[in-house]
Design a protein around this motif. Structure first.
Motif, short mmCIF file in Angstrom:
data_model
loop_
_atom_site.label_atom_id
_atom_site.label_comp_id
_atom_site.label_asym_id
_atom_site.label_seq_id
_atom_site.Cartn_x
_atom_site.Cartn_y
_atom_site.Cartn_z
N SER A 1 -3.40 -3.57 6.42
CA SER A 1 -2.15 -4.08 5.88
C SER A 1 -2.20 -5.59 5.79
CB SER A 1 -1.00 -3.70 6.80
OG SER A 1 -1.02 -2.33 7.03
N ALA A 2 -2.95 -6.17 6.72
CA ALA A 2 -2.98 -7.63 6.77
C ALA A 2 -3.95 -8.23 5.76
CB ALA A 2 -3.35 -8.08 8.17
N CYS A 3 -4.85 -7.41 5.22
CA CYS A 3 -5.90 -8.02 4.39
C CYS A 3 -5.70 -7.79 2.90
CB CYS A 3 -7.29 -7.59 4.85
SG CYS A 3 -7.65 -5.89 4.51
N GLY A 4 -4.48 -7.92 2.46
CA GLY A 4 -4.25 -7.85 1.02
C GLY A 4 -3.77 -6.50 0.57
N GLY A 5 -3.31 -6.44 -0.66
CA GLY A 5 -2.61 -5.22 -1.03
C GLY A 5 -3.11 -4.48 -2.23
N GLU A 6 -2.17 -3.80 -2.86
CA GLU A 6 -2.40 -2.95 -4.01
C GLU A 6 -3.49 -1.92 -3.78
OE1 GLU A 6 -2.45 -4.95 -7.77
OE2 GLU A 6 -1.94 -3.09 -8.78
N ARG A 7 -3.28 -1.16 -2.73
CA ARG A 7 -4.21 -0.06 -2.46
C ARG A 7 -3.42 1.22 -2.23
NH1 ARG A 7 -6.53 -4.33 -0.08
NH2 ARG A 7 -8.75 -4.70 -0.37
N ILE A 8 -3.97 2.29 -2.79
CA ILE A 8 -3.36 3.60 -2.55
C ILE A 8 -4.35 4.38 -1.72
CG2 ILE A 8 -2.79 5.76 -3.71
CD1 ILE A 8 -1.59 4.15 -5.96
N LYS B 1 0.85 -1.19 0.00
CA LYS B 1 0.00 0.00 0.00
C LYS B 1 0.88 1.23 0.00
CE LYS B 1 -0.47 0.12 5.05
NZ LYS B 1 0.26 1.29 5.48
N ARG B 2 0.30 2.34 -0.43
CA ARG B 2 1.09 3.57 -0.46
C ARG B 2 0.16 4.74 -0.16
NH1 ARG B 2 6.15 4.66 -1.18
NH2 ARG B 2 6.85 6.51 -2.28
N GLY B 3 0.66 5.64 0.67
CA GLY B 3 -0.15 6.80 1.06
C GLY B 3 0.36 8.08 0.41
N TYR B 4 -0.58 8.85 -0.11
CA TYR B 4 -0.22 10.15 -0.68
C TYR B 4 -0.98 11.25 0.04
CZ TYR B 4 1.81 7.93 -4.82
OH TYR B 4 2.59 7.19 -5.67
N LEU B 5 -0.29 12.32 0.32
CA LEU B 5 -0.96 13.50 0.87
C LEU B 5 -0.87 14.60 -0.17
CD1 LEU B 5 -2.16 15.09 3.33
CD2 LEU B 5 0.17 15.81 3.79
N LEU B 6 -2.03 15.06 -0.63
CA LEU B 6 -2.04 16.16 -1.59
C LEU B 6 -2.48 17.41 -0.86
CD1 LEU B 6 -3.87 14.51 -4.65
CD2 LEU B 6 -1.45 14.50 -4.09
N TYR B 7 -1.65 18.42 -0.87
CA TYR B 7 -2.06 19.64 -0.17
C TYR B 7 -1.84 20.87 -1.04
CZ TYR B 7 2.94 20.23 0.88
OH TYR B 7 4.29 20.38 0.77
N GLY B 8 -2.63 21.87 -0.76
CA GLY B 8 -2.53 23.11 -1.53
C GLY B 8 -3.85 23.84 -1.48
N PRO B 9 -3.85 25.11 -1.92
CA PRO B 9 -5.08 25.91 -1.86
C PRO B 9 -6.19 25.33 -2.75
CG PRO B 9 -3.16 27.25 -2.41
CD PRO B 9 -2.72 25.83 -2.49
N PRO B 10 -7.44 25.73 -2.52
CA PRO B 10 -8.54 25.24 -3.36
C PRO B 10 -8.31 25.61 -4.82
CG PRO B 10 -9.37 26.52 -1.49
CD PRO B 10 -7.89 26.65 -1.47
N GLY B 11 -8.62 24.67 -5.71
CA GLY B 11 -8.53 24.96 -7.14
C GLY B 11 -7.15 24.75 -7.73
N THR B 12 -6.28 24.04 -7.01
CA THR B 12 -4.93 23.82 -7.56
C THR B 12 -4.81 22.43 -8.19
OG1 THR B 12 -4.25 23.28 -5.32
CG2 THR B 12 -3.66 25.46 -6.14
N GLY B 13 -5.90 21.66 -8.19
CA GLY B 13 -5.89 20.40 -8.94
C GLY B 13 -5.70 19.15 -8.12
N LYS B 14 -6.05 19.19 -6.84
CA LYS B 14 -5.87 17.98 -6.01
C LYS B 14 -6.81 16.85 -6.47
CE LYS B 14 -6.55 20.44 -2.29
NZ LYS B 14 -6.60 21.75 -2.96
N SER B 15 -8.09 17.21 -6.64
CA SER B 15 -9.05 16.18 -7.07
C SER B 15 -8.74 15.73 -8.50
CB SER B 15 -10.47 16.72 -7.01
OG SER B 15 -10.74 17.17 -5.70
#
Ligand code: ATP
Ligand code: MG
Length: 518
Positions: free
Chosen positions: A357-364, A243-257
């Motif tokens: 973590s224990a119940c399988g992978g390939e999740r972001i 698994k991998r975690g990403y944190l996207l941060y920035g002001p509204p309207g900068t393209g996070k979604s």
């Protein structure tokens, strides 16, 4: 003349009669004869019915997960069914453009692979129920039955079934429609197969090519995603959950979604949009997360607003202090209520680290926020959020991508001025994009759009300047006020000291003259 079918059925009933007689008188026969009869009756039945049946149920395991084999077989047979089966079921896939046909229940088709013939049948068992319903019963049991000659046992179990699964998976990958799941609070929990997620087909057009951001950063993210998606062995080797975690941060309207959509399109993953505010408690959160499938991105948008996750611990401490003063009954009731109605930071963290973590992978997992500084450091430490990506205001590189997307131009004489203004002003890609939207098909429109953008940038710059001036003025005013207040306080202090000294002097004089102490 006796028909072939009639002959077999007569033979069958004769055999049944013999078996019945044998069962009745077996105890009276000597053991050697019993053995002898058993061996020969088996040989006879093998001779008369030399086929093996294998059943593939739709749902397997304790959690009644949909069997991968069933889905693969369904896909594999869909092509053959449309050619050979007489009764078919139809389903729409892939951008609603194509139909997939599969054989209806009760149908049987023949398949041939490397000269070996097999028979597939689709079946279902519907439990007898008194209730009338328009919907299929959730207890209906669906399965496929594979029939083959016993002499082909090795070939079928070794080569043929592997071929079917492989082909089925390849067809599934071709037909795969990506899905956008959301957790809907309205749905009930009845039935063991019910789920809290509902989905629609995910058809967001965003890609990394259309995403306006620094090219180097974009490449780095793409590489990171590829490394992750191909990292099954690597994660197993280092003993970490896939698994991998990403944190996207920035002001509204900068393209996070937009970035999340681009990621999903890039990897061909599903998206689970987890709305934490509608999750009742940690138990529900756990169930929701366990129900997510492989190859998916789990998104928690605006994590700082979704819940009071930030500073939860400090607040908790304060609350606990207040609760010390409560009577035991109200305290207990309060605790129960808290348990029922809270998704806590620790619940979320525990899940990210432990169970999941224990119940399988390939999740972001992706968190987005407009205020990274407000987040609890525990939530965003490396290992939980492996990559922190800042989505920032639009600069020249991002602008070039937007100009290509919206106006289909790579260069224009006005780019120089726009670049300078973008460096001097903070404007989000969303605002820039708004100015680049064509209002007509006119060729002149490109230049008009760019000029409009320059005007908008100048306005924004002017506004920012005024705002900064106003802020500076307010700051100066505040400082001046503070200074004045400090001076007044100083004067008052001096005055009071002087008065004290004066009073002390009068008192001392009185003592000296009259010998009186007040
Ligand atoms: N970096 C970008 N590249 C291309 N288009 C963008 C970019 N940023 C914003 N946009 C455009 O602006 C719109 C809003 O962007 P988006 O919803 O991704 O912003 P956000 O950062 O998620 O905002 P919020 O914090 O309000 O959720 C999008 O539909 C997209 O068209
Ligand atoms: Mg957003």
């Amino acid at each position: 003349m006796m028909m072939k079918g009639e002959m077999w059925s007569n033979l069958g009933s004769t055999m049944a009669a013999i078996m019945f007689m044998y069962a009745m008188f077996r105890q009276y026969l000597p053991p050697q004869l019993q053995d002898y009869i058993f061996r020969y009756s088996k040989k006879l039945s093998n001779f008369m019915y030399p086929y093996i049946h294998v059943t593939f149920d739709e749902f397997t395991g304790e959690r009644m997960k949909r069997s991968e084999a069933f889905s693969a077989i369904q896909n594999y047979l869909s092509g053959k069914s449309s050619a050979f089966a007489k009764r078919l079921k139809a389903d729409v896939v892939k951008d609603s453009q194509s139909l997939v046909l599969s054989m209806d229940y009760g149908e049987e088709i023949t398949d041939e692979f490397e000269g070996v013939k097999v028979w597939w049948a689709a079946r279902r068992n519907t439990p007898k129920t008194q209730q009338f319903s328009f919907y299929p019963s959730s207890d209906e049991k669906r399965y496929y039955v594979l029939k083959f000659h016993k002499r082909d046992r090795e070939f079928i179990t070794g080569t043929y079934l592997i071929h079917v699964l492989k082909q089925g998976k390849a067809i599934a990958a071709d037909n795969r429609q990506r899905k956008l799941y959301s957790n809907n609070p309205g749905q009930s929990w009845s039935g063991y197969r019910s789920t809290k997620w509902s989905h629609v087909v995910f058809e967001h057009p965003a890609t990394f090519d259309t995403l306006g951001m620094d090219a180097k950063k974009k490449e780095e993210i793409k590489k990171d995603l590829i490394k992750f998606s191909k990292g099954k062995e690597y994660y197993a080797k280092i003993g970490k959950a896939w698994k991998r975690g990403y944190l996207l941060y920035g002001p509204p309207g900068t393209g996070k979604s937009t970035m999340i959509a681009a990621m999903a399109n890039f990897l061909n993953y599903d998206i689970y949009d987890l709305e934490l505010t509608t999750v009742k408690n940690n138990i529900e959160l756990r169930r929701l997360l366990i129900e997510t499938s492989n190859k998916s991105i789990i998104v928690i948008e605006d994590i700082d607003c979704s819940l009071d996750l930030t500073g939860q611990r400090e607040k908790q401490k304060k609350k606990d202090e207040n609760e010390e003063e409560m009577d035991p009954i109200s305290k207990k009731a309060k605790e129960e209520e808290k348990k029922d109605s809270e998704v806590t930071l620790s619940g979320l963290l525990n899940f990210i680290d432990g169970l999941w973590s224990a119940c399988g992978g390939e999740r972001i997992i992706v968190f987005t926020t407009n205020h990274v500084e407000k987040l609890d450091p525990a939530l965003i430490r490396r290992g939980r959020m492996d990559k922190h990506i800042e989505m920032s205001y639009c600069r020249l590189e991002a602008f070039k991508v937007l100009a290509k997307n919206y106006l289909d131009i790579d260069w224009h004489p006005l780019f120089g001025e726009i670049s300078r203004l973008l460096e001097e002003t903070d404007m989000t890609p969303a605002d820039v994009a708004e100015n680049l939207m064509l209002k007509s098909d006119d060729d002149e429109e490109d230049e008009t759009c760019l000029k409009n953008l320059i005007e908008a940038l100048k306005d924004a710059k002017e506004e920012a300047r005024k705002k900064a001036e106003e802020e500076a003025r307010l700051k100066a005013e505040k400082e001046e006020k503070g200074k004045e207040q400090a001076e007044t306080e100083e004067k008052e202090k001096e005055q009071s000291v002087r008065e004290d000294v004066k009073e002390d002097a009068i008192a001392a004089k009185e003592v000296k003259e009259n010998g009186v102490i007040h």
